[in-house]
Design a protein around this motif. Structure first.
Motif, PDB file in Angstrom:
ATOM      1  N   VAL A  36      19.037  -1.349 -12.003  1.00 39.88           N
ATOM      2  CA  VAL A  36      18.858  -0.721 -10.696  1.00 39.88           C
ATOM      3  C   VAL A  36      20.130   0.033 -10.342  1.00 39.88           C
ATOM      4  O   VAL A  36      21.209  -0.552 -10.268  1.00 39.88           O
ATOM      5  CB  VAL A  36      18.540  -1.776  -9.609  1.00 39.88           C
ATOM      6  CG1 VAL A  36      18.405  -1.122  -8.245  1.00 39.88           C
ATOM      7  CG2 VAL A  36      17.278  -2.538  -9.968  1.00 39.88           C
ATOM      8  N   LEU A  37      20.021   1.334 -10.144  1.00 37.19           N
ATOM      9  CA  LEU A  37      21.174   2.177  -9.828  1.00 37.19           C
ATOM     10  C   LEU A  37      21.106   2.769  -8.429  1.00 37.19           C
ATOM     11  O   LEU A  37      22.090   3.328  -7.944  1.00 37.19           O
ATOM     12  CB  LEU A  37      21.290   3.310 -10.856  1.00 37.19           C
ATOM     13  CG  LEU A  37      21.481   2.858 -12.310  1.00 37.19           C
ATOM     14  CD1 LEU A  37      21.419   4.058 -13.239  1.00 37.19           C
ATOM     15  CD2 LEU A  37      22.796   2.116 -12.469  1.00 37.19           C
ATOM     16  N   GLY A  44      22.013  -3.974   0.330  1.00 40.00           N
ATOM     17  CA  GLY A  44      21.909  -5.293   0.940  1.00 40.00           C
ATOM     18  C   GLY A  44      22.251  -6.435   0.008  1.00 40.00           C
ATOM     19  O   GLY A  44      22.100  -7.598   0.370  1.00 40.00           O
ATOM     20  N   ILE A  45      22.724  -6.124  -1.183  1.00 42.93           N
ATOM     21  CA  ILE A  45      23.029  -7.147  -2.187  1.00 42.93           C
ATOM     22  C   ILE A  45      24.505  -7.055  -2.553  1.00 42.93           C
ATOM     23  O   ILE A  45      25.013  -5.965  -2.833  1.00 42.93           O
ATOM     24  CB  ILE A  45      22.178  -6.941  -3.467  1.00 42.93           C
ATOM     25  CG1 ILE A  45      20.695  -6.892  -3.138  1.00 42.93           C
ATOM     26  CG2 ILE A  45      22.480  -8.030  -4.486  1.00 42.93           C
ATOM     27  CD1 ILE A  45      19.828  -6.499  -4.327  1.00 42.93           C
ATOM     28  N   GLU A  51      28.418  -8.559 -12.948  1.00 49.40           N
ATOM     29  CA  GLU A  51      26.970  -8.729 -12.908  1.00 49.40           C
ATOM     30  C   GLU A  51      26.277  -7.398 -12.652  1.00 49.40           C
ATOM     31  O   GLU A  51      26.911  -6.411 -12.320  1.00 49.40           O
ATOM     32  CB  GLU A  51      26.580  -9.716 -11.792  1.00 49.40           C
ATOM     33  CG  GLU A  51      27.093 -11.112 -12.023  1.00 49.40           C
ATOM     34  CD  GLU A  51      26.698 -12.065 -10.904  1.00 49.40           C
ATOM     35  OE1 GLU A  51      26.011 -11.640  -9.959  1.00 49.40           O
ATOM     36  OE2 GLU A  51      27.087 -13.240 -10.994  1.00 49.40           O
ATOM     37  N   THR A  52      24.977  -7.380 -12.829  1.00 48.09           N
ATOM     38  CA  THR A  52      24.179  -6.205 -12.509  1.00 48.09           C
ATOM     39  C   THR A  52      22.846  -6.676 -11.927  1.00 48.09           C
ATOM     40  O   THR A  52      22.537  -7.867 -11.959  1.00 48.09           O
ATOM     41  CB  THR A  52      23.941  -5.309 -13.744  1.00 48.09           C
ATOM     42  OG1 THR A  52      23.410  -4.056 -13.315  1.00 48.09           O
ATOM     43  CG2 THR A  52      22.999  -5.953 -14.757  1.00 48.09           C
ATOM     44  N   VAL A  53      22.079  -5.777 -11.399  1.00 47.09           N
ATOM     45  CA  VAL A  53      20.757  -6.089 -10.877  1.00 47.09           C
ATOM     46  C   VAL A  53      19.744  -5.353 -11.738  1.00 47.09           C
ATOM     47  O   VAL A  53      19.910  -4.174 -12.037  1.00 47.09           O
ATOM     48  CB  VAL A  53      20.623  -5.636  -9.398  1.00 47.09           C
ATOM     49  CG1 VAL A  53      19.209  -5.857  -8.900  1.00 47.09           C
ATOM     50  CG2 VAL A  53      21.627  -6.372  -8.524  1.00 47.09           C
TER      51      VAL A  53
END
Length: 93
Positions: A36-37, A44-45, A51-53
């Motif tokens: 997710v970029l 909101g995170i 780390e990455t999402v």
């Protein structure tokens, strides 16, 4: 390290991802999916630098193995095989 392929998105156009693996050595899961970029979505995170999402389609949840059903007697029961083994069906330890 023995990575076990647990499931792949059957609707992936190139059958590449999202993909879920299990690492027998560390007892952890590895998930290959879309990074997710979009800064608006990430605003909101709090994401630490290490780390990455990632995101994946809801349809993939049905393919995740249930806790306790992943392995029994050294065999993967969820249709996974050793990553890179080229085998289909249950993987051997």
């Amino acid at each position: 390290m023995a990575l076990r392929l647990l499931c792949k998105d059957p609707e992936s156009p190139n059958n590449g991802s999202p993909t879920l693996y299990y690492d027998d050595s560390s007892g952890t899961y590895l998930f290959q999916s879309w990074k997710v970029l979009d800064t608006a979505r990430l605003s909101g995170i709090v994401v630490p630098e290490h780390e990455t999402v990632i995101e994946f389609p809801e349809r993939l949840l049905a393919l995740f193995p249930q806790p306790g059903s992943r392995r029994e007697g050294g065999k993967c029961l969820c249709g996974g095989a050793l990553a890179g083994s080229g085998r289909s069906g249950p993987g051997e330890p």
